[in-house]
Write a protein that holds these residues in place. Sequence first.
Motif, PDB file in Angstrom:
ATOM      1  N   THR B 182      17.901  31.878 -22.396  1.00  0.00           N
ATOM      2  CA  THR B 182      18.138  32.206 -20.990  1.00  0.00           C
ATOM      3  C   THR B 182      19.613  32.483 -20.739  1.00  0.00           C
ATOM      4  OG1 THR B 182      16.323  30.730 -20.513  1.00  0.00           O
ATOM      5  CG2 THR B 182      17.601  31.447 -18.647  1.00  0.00           C
ATOM      6  N   SER B 183      20.497  31.600 -21.274  1.00  0.00           N
ATOM      7  CA  SER B 183      21.922  31.807 -21.020  1.00  0.00           C
ATOM      8  C   SER B 183      22.421  33.055 -21.750  1.00  0.00           C
ATOM      9  CB  SER B 183      22.727  30.572 -21.409  1.00  0.00           C
ATOM     10  OG  SER B 183      22.629  30.360 -22.783  1.00  0.00           O
ATOM     11  N   ALA B 184      21.885  33.330 -22.954  1.00  0.00           N
ATOM     12  CA  ALA B 184      22.315  34.520 -23.699  1.00  0.00           C
ATOM     13  C   ALA B 184      21.879  35.788 -22.955  1.00  0.00           C
ATOM     14  CB  ALA B 184      21.725  34.506 -25.103  1.00  0.00           C
ATOM     15  N   LEU B 185      20.664  35.785 -22.401  1.00  0.00           N
ATOM     16  CA  LEU B 185      20.173  36.948 -21.651  1.00  0.00           C
ATOM     17  C   LEU B 185      21.050  37.220 -20.437  1.00  0.00           C
ATOM     18  CD1 LEU B 185      16.279  36.918 -21.337  1.00  0.00           C
ATOM     19  CD2 LEU B 185      17.713  38.847 -21.956  1.00  0.00           C
ATOM     20  N   SER B 186      21.398  36.142 -19.722  1.00  0.00           N
ATOM     21  CA  SER B 186      22.165  36.350 -18.499  1.00  0.00           C
ATOM     22  C   SER B 186      23.606  36.748 -18.831  1.00  0.00           C
ATOM     23  CB  SER B 186      22.033  35.119 -17.611  1.00  0.00           C
ATOM     24  OG  SER B 186      23.224  34.518 -17.377  1.00  0.00           O
ATOM     25  N   THR B 187      24.195  36.162 -19.897  1.00  0.00           N
ATOM     26  CA  THR B 187      25.542  36.587 -20.320  1.00  0.00           C
ATOM     27  C   THR B 187      25.509  38.050 -20.733  1.00  0.00           C
ATOM     28  OG1 THR B 187      25.882  34.380 -21.188  1.00  0.00           O
ATOM     29  CG2 THR B 187      27.449  36.047 -21.918  1.00  0.00           C
ATOM     30  N   LEU B 229      22.765  38.736  -8.885  1.00  0.00           N
ATOM     31  CA  LEU B 229      22.339  37.326  -8.863  1.00  0.00           C
ATOM     32  C   LEU B 229      20.817  37.212  -8.814  1.00  0.00           C
ATOM     33  CD1 LEU B 229      24.918  35.668  -6.419  1.00  0.00           C
ATOM     34  CD2 LEU B 229      24.678  35.247  -8.866  1.00  0.00           C
ATOM     35  N   LEU B 230      20.214  38.076  -7.975  1.00  0.00           N
ATOM     36  CA  LEU B 230      18.743  38.048  -7.858  1.00  0.00           C
ATOM     37  C   LEU B 230      18.082  38.442  -9.176  1.00  0.00           C
ATOM     38  CD1 LEU B 230      18.256  39.553  -4.268  1.00  0.00           C
ATOM     39  CD2 LEU B 230      17.953  37.164  -4.970  1.00  0.00           C
ATOM     40  N   ILE B 231      18.648  39.471  -9.825  1.00  0.00           N
ATOM     41  CA  ILE B 231      18.076  39.907 -11.115  1.00  0.00           C
ATOM     42  C   ILE B 231      18.205  38.773 -12.139  1.00  0.00           C
ATOM     43  CG2 ILE B 231      18.370  41.507 -13.061  1.00  0.00           C
ATOM     44  CD1 ILE B 231      19.273  43.625 -11.022  1.00  0.00           C
ATOM     45  N   SER B 232      19.386  38.142 -12.163  1.00  0.00           N
ATOM     46  CA  SER B 232      19.618  37.025 -13.101  1.00  0.00           C
ATOM     47  C   SER B 232      18.603  35.910 -12.892  1.00  0.00           C
ATOM     48  CB  SER B 232      21.005  36.454 -12.866  1.00  0.00           C
ATOM     49  OG  SER B 232      21.835  36.784 -13.923  1.00  0.00           O
ATOM     50  N   LYS B 233      18.382  35.593 -11.621  1.00  0.00           N
ATOM     51  CA  LYS B 233      17.435  34.524 -11.283  1.00  0.00           C
ATOM     52  C   LYS B 233      16.024  34.915 -11.748  1.00  0.00           C
ATOM     53  CE  LYS B 233      17.107  30.536  -9.336  1.00  0.00           C
ATOM     54  NZ  LYS B 233      17.778  29.442  -9.990  1.00  0.00           N
ATOM     55  N   SER B 236      15.665  34.555 -15.416  1.00  0.00           N
ATOM     56  CA  SER B 236      15.507  33.162 -15.877  1.00  0.00           C
ATOM     57  C   SER B 236      14.097  32.648 -15.575  1.00  0.00           C
ATOM     58  CB  SER B 236      16.593  32.248 -15.310  1.00  0.00           C
ATOM     59  OG  SER B 236      16.377  32.024 -13.962  1.00  0.00           O
ATOM     60  N   TYR B 237      13.502  33.119 -14.435  1.00  0.00           N
ATOM     61  CA  TYR B 237      12.105  32.738 -14.138  1.00  0.00           C
ATOM     62  C   TYR B 237      11.157  33.329 -15.187  1.00  0.00           C
ATOM     63  CZ  TYR B 237      13.032  30.646  -9.562  1.00  0.00           C
ATOM     64  OH  TYR B 237      13.462  29.828  -8.558  1.00  0.00           O
ATOM     65  N   ILE B 238      11.414  34.621 -15.529  1.00  0.00           N
ATOM     66  CA  ILE B 238      10.563  35.275 -16.540  1.00  0.00           C
ATOM     67  C   ILE B 238      10.668  34.536 -17.870  1.00  0.00           C
ATOM     68  CG2 ILE B 238      10.245  37.405 -17.891  1.00  0.00           C
ATOM     69  CD1 ILE B 238      11.110  38.956 -15.339  1.00  0.00           C
ATOM     70  N   MET B 239      11.889  34.163 -18.244  1.00  0.00           N
ATOM     71  CA  MET B 239      12.092  33.442 -19.509  1.00  0.00           C
ATOM     72  C   MET B 239      11.360  32.108 -19.498  1.00  0.00           C
ATOM     73  SD  MET B 239      13.474  34.917 -21.865  1.00  0.00           S
ATOM     74  CE  MET B 239      13.417  33.478 -22.892  1.00  0.00           C
ATOM     75  N   LYS B 240      11.466  31.423 -18.358  1.00  0.00           N
ATOM     76  CA  LYS B 240      10.816  30.108 -18.245  1.00  0.00           C
ATOM     77  C   LYS B 240       9.292  30.278 -18.374  1.00  0.00           C
ATOM     78  CE  LYS B 240      10.761  25.958 -15.390  1.00  0.00           C
ATOM     79  NZ  LYS B 240       9.336  25.788 -15.512  1.00  0.00           N
ATOM     80  N   ALA B 241       8.791  31.325 -17.694  1.00  0.00           N
ATOM     81  CA  ALA B 241       7.345  31.583 -17.763  1.00  0.00           C
ATOM     82  C   ALA B 241       6.933  31.928 -19.192  1.00  0.00           C
ATOM     83  CB  ALA B 241       6.981  32.723 -16.811  1.00  0.00           C
ATOM     84  N   ALA B 242       7.797  32.718 -19.881  1.00  0.00           N
ATOM     85  CA  ALA B 242       7.484  33.109 -21.266  1.00  0.00           C
ATOM     86  C   ALA B 242       7.464  31.880 -22.170  1.00  0.00           C
ATOM     87  CB  ALA B 242       8.512  34.125 -21.761  1.00  0.00           C
ATOM     88  N   ILE B 243       8.439  30.981 -21.956  1.00  0.00           N
ATOM     89  CA  ILE B 243       8.494  29.759 -22.782  1.00  0.00           C
ATOM     90  C   ILE B 243       7.261  28.893 -22.495  1.00  0.00           C
ATOM     91  CG2 ILE B 243       9.758  27.568 -23.096  1.00  0.00           C
ATOM     92  CD1 ILE B 243      12.355  29.283 -22.877  1.00  0.00           C
TER      93      ILE B 243
END
Lengths: 233, 252
Positions: B182-187, B229-233, B236-243
């Motif tokens: 998640t942090s790597a994607l957002s960076t 910011l909205l895209i980043s959020k 992170s939701y998509i990543m969480k759902a994927a995990i």
Amino acid sequence: MKYRVLNISKSYEELKVLDNISIDFPKDKTTCILGPSGCGKSTLLNIIAGILDPDSGDVVGFKDESISFVFQEDRLIPWKNVRDNLSFVLEGKMDKRDIERAIDDYLKSVNLQDYKYYYPSNLSGGMKQRISILRAFIYPSSILLMDEPFKSLDINNKHTVMEFFKKLKVMEKRTCILVTHDVDEAIELSDRIIILSDKPSNVKMVMDNYYVHNKNKEDKAHIKNQIERELME
Amino acid sequence: MRDFTLKDKRLSTISKLILLGLWVILSEIIDNEVIFPTLGSTLKSLIEIVKTPDFISIIASSLLRSLIGFLISLFLAVLTGILSSISKFFYNVMIPILNFLGSVPTMAIIILALIWLNNEIVPMFVGFIMIFPILYETVQKGILNVDKKILEICKLYKVRRITLIKDIYIPSIFINLSMVFTSALSTNLKMVIAGEALSQPKFAIGSNLQIEKMYLNTAGVFAWIIIILLISKLLSYIMKAAIDFTKVDKWM
């Protein structure tokens, strides 16, 4: 005699742990190594398994054999459930249907059939150790090494697993080496008992355990006395 | 774990409201739309940006660049991470490359990239130089930090090499990667947008940020920041759902 260690010595830096140890291990029998805490029993077992190298001496007969090992800690793979932890060591050694059948039978024998799909993090310490013991039992090995396997089990589970081990000994011929500090456990399970001295350890006494064959309570008490005397000296 | 136990939705909402309040107060005090726009003018700009016909193309292009760049970085990190874990030669070849990426100022590399590369490629390259070292080290850690006791078990039970790779090494790599994903994607997204601001591809969030800056439309810059910011959020939701979907952490 097929399996033996010959003149094994091992030191950890300045500390000499094993001093010229020679033991014969009768084929298809259970040999128990007893000794005071920290005398190098586990080191000896690790040398036999090929995990550690001795400083000097020879390990005879074990190298090309299939070995299963019960460690003091469970060593289960955290991201695999109970079933997968067991099947992991069997892949390529049995066909899939036999693996499934063996896993179900073995789990049932120690009352863990309901936990087949549990992950180690969801099991108690005793349950994890039982799975680790099962993994060693289920693996088609000719040698079974066990390092204080029942240490973390409560009295009931210890009894169940010990009974299963006895059954297994009857069903399958395996050469077992059991390290323990529990005299009752040694008398209950082994055909031969080796007592090691304190560090630097050497073989203090070798005795055949006739109780395991005749189940005579007086013999058991006599053997126990003899061992305890030897351990106290 | 501590991070989760410390998390409090109510306090987080209060913090967000305080920040909004500070924005309103500061914009009132400064009273200059170019230096610090008001909440109202920012929202107006935001609506205007969203209404432009190219909005979807801009967002999609930036996301696509970010995704392609991330996948390339991930693929190369997994490949080089595995190679350097099994080959001493490769490990040593990678040391100066990583040292170079770590010690040479990022801006210097970006300037070289602007000279050498196509303006569509530069943003992906900027993301790559930032996240490749992180992913590479994570992959390497995943391989080298496999519990030695488990490896002893595998050796004792004569586990086949293919099973060892499939069931021990690959899960270990992905477990480690999932922690930084998640942090790597957002960076990576942030770096791609920075690269876009410099290389100015046709459809890009970064290019639009630069245009708003050129026209001194600070409200427009703020509006784009809100969009990022909205895209980043959302990511992170998509990543969480994927995990959650892949249940990669179900054993924890």
